[in-house]
Each structure stands twice: as C-alpha cells, then as structure tokens.
Motif scaffolding. Structure first.
Motif, PDB file in Angstrom:
ATOM      1  N   LYS A 107      51.402  56.023  22.214  1.00 28.03           N
ATOM      2  CA  LYS A 107      51.496  55.629  23.464  1.00 28.03           C
ATOM      3  C   LYS A 107      50.619  55.691  24.552  1.00 28.03           C
ATOM      4  O   LYS A 107      49.449  54.275  25.204  1.00 28.03           O
ATOM      5  N   SER A 108      49.445  56.882  24.638  1.00 27.31           N
ATOM      6  CA  SER A 108      48.053  56.467  25.145  1.00 27.31           C
ATOM      7  C   SER A 108      47.258  55.802  24.303  1.00 27.31           C
ATOM      8  O   SER A 108      47.124  55.204  25.353  1.00 27.31           O
ATOM      9  N   LYS A 109      47.191  55.604  23.472  1.00 29.53           N
ATOM     10  CA  LYS A 109      46.302  54.571  22.808  1.00 29.53           C
ATOM     11  C   LYS A 109      46.379  53.198  23.152  1.00 29.53           C
ATOM     12  O   LYS A 109      46.285  52.549  23.665  1.00 29.53           O
ATOM     13  N   ALA A 110      48.384  52.470  22.692  1.00 28.19           N
ATOM     14  CA  ALA A 110      48.119  51.372  23.546  1.00 28.19           C
ATOM     15  C   ALA A 110      47.974  50.937  24.741  1.00 28.19           C
ATOM     16  O   ALA A 110      47.310  49.742  25.174  1.00 28.19           O
ATOM     17  N   ASP A 111      48.309  51.824  25.866  1.00 27.04           N
ATOM     18  CA  ASP A 111      47.744  51.838  27.186  1.00 27.04           C
ATOM     19  C   ASP A 111      46.691  51.729  27.568  1.00 27.04           C
ATOM     20  O   ASP A 111      45.447  50.725  28.344  1.00 27.04           O
ATOM     21  N   ARG A 112      45.991  52.260  26.664  1.00 29.04           N
ATOM     22  CA  ARG A 112      43.911  52.621  26.840  1.00 29.04           C
ATOM     23  C   ARG A 112      43.296  51.110  25.870  1.00 29.04           C
ATOM     24  O   ARG A 112      43.130  49.459  26.415  1.00 29.04           O
ATOM     25  N   HIS A 113      43.537  50.187  24.697  1.00 31.31           N
ATOM     26  CA  HIS A 113      43.940  49.252  24.711  1.00 31.31           C
ATOM     27  C   HIS A 113      44.550  47.919  25.203  1.00 31.31           C
ATOM     28  O   HIS A 113      43.822  47.201  25.702  1.00 31.31           O
ATOM     29  N   ILE A 114      45.365  48.343  26.563  1.00 31.98           N
ATOM     30  CA  ILE A 114      45.889  47.308  26.542  1.00 31.98           C
ATOM     31  C   ILE A 114      45.370  47.064  28.206  1.00 31.98           C
ATOM     32  O   ILE A 114      44.195  46.351  28.615  1.00 31.98           O
ATOM     33  N   ASP A 115      44.290  47.867  28.924  1.00 31.05           N
ATOM     34  CA  ASP A 115      43.576  48.669  29.839  1.00 31.05           C
ATOM     35  C   ASP A 115      42.086  48.355  29.581  1.00 31.05           C
ATOM     36  O   ASP A 115      41.664  47.706  29.951  1.00 31.05           O
ATOM     37  N   GLY A 116      42.211  47.955  28.428  1.00 32.42           N
ATOM     38  CA  GLY A 116      40.549  47.308  27.894  1.00 32.42           C
ATOM     39  C   GLY A 116      40.873  46.031  27.911  1.00 32.42           C
ATOM     40  O   GLY A 116      39.773  45.172  27.835  1.00 32.42           O
ATOM     41  N   HIS A 117      41.583  45.552  27.366  1.00 32.63           N
ATOM     42  CA  HIS A 117      41.798  44.143  27.493  1.00 32.63           C
ATOM     43  C   HIS A 117      42.031  43.279  28.850  1.00 32.63           C
ATOM     44  O   HIS A 117      42.640  42.318  29.344  1.00 32.63           O
ATOM     45  N   LYS A 118      42.223  44.130  29.739  1.00 30.97           N
ATOM     46  CA  LYS A 118      42.699  43.847  31.591  1.00 30.97           C
ATOM     47  C   LYS A 118      41.049  42.979  32.122  1.00 30.97           C
ATOM     48  O   LYS A 118      39.983  43.006  31.396  1.00 30.97           O
ATOM     49  N   ARG A 119      41.172  41.763  32.808  1.00 31.42           N
ATOM     50  CA  ARG A 119      40.137  41.051  32.966  1.00 31.42           C
ATOM     51  C   ARG A 119      39.865  41.814  34.952  1.00 31.42           C
ATOM     52  O   ARG A 119      40.746  42.637  35.164  1.00 31.42           O
ATOM     53  N   GLU A 120      38.957  42.125  35.321  1.00 33.32           N
ATOM     54  CA  GLU A 120      38.513  42.271  36.618  1.00 33.32           C
ATOM     55  C   GLU A 120      38.142  40.793  37.546  1.00 33.32           C
ATOM     56  O   GLU A 120      37.283  40.333  36.915  1.00 33.32           O
TER      57      GLU A 120
END
Length: 58
Positions: free
Chosen positions: A44-57
């Motif tokens: 779950k934490s790996k998936a969260d980090r993966h999604i957070d890494g692809h967010k646009r600022e």
C-alpha cells in the motif's frame, strides 16, 4: 395448508446465521499473520508513493 414452524427454532436459526456472519467478518479482519499485514502495508505504501510521484504540481 401452511407449513407449521416453531418460532423458537426459527429464532435460534436466525441467531446462528448472524453469529456465523460476524465470525466470518472477524476471521477476515483479524485472521492475518503479522507477515501478511506487513506485506499488505508495504504494498500500500509503495502504491501511494508511486501515485504521489506522478502528481502534477500547480
């Protein structure tokens, strides 16, 4: 004619099915080993980090 049924037996049968449903939910909720819980948390934490890494600022 209608079938004769015992209300006490029907009440006990209903209580038994409810108890079985509660037991099944508890087996799912609490029936995992520590290693399984840790693996699930890591995934779950790996998936969260993966999604957070692809967010646009903005």
């Amino acid at each position: 004619m209608a079938e004769i049924l015992s209300l006490s037996k029907a009440r006990k049968a209903k209580a038994r099915t409810e108890k079985d449903a509660t037991a099944e939910a508890n087996r799912i909720k609490f029936g995992r080993t520590k290693a399984e819980r840790q693996k699930l948390e890591a995934e779950k934490s790996k998936a969260d980090r993966h999604i957070d890494g692809h967010k646009r600022e903005d």
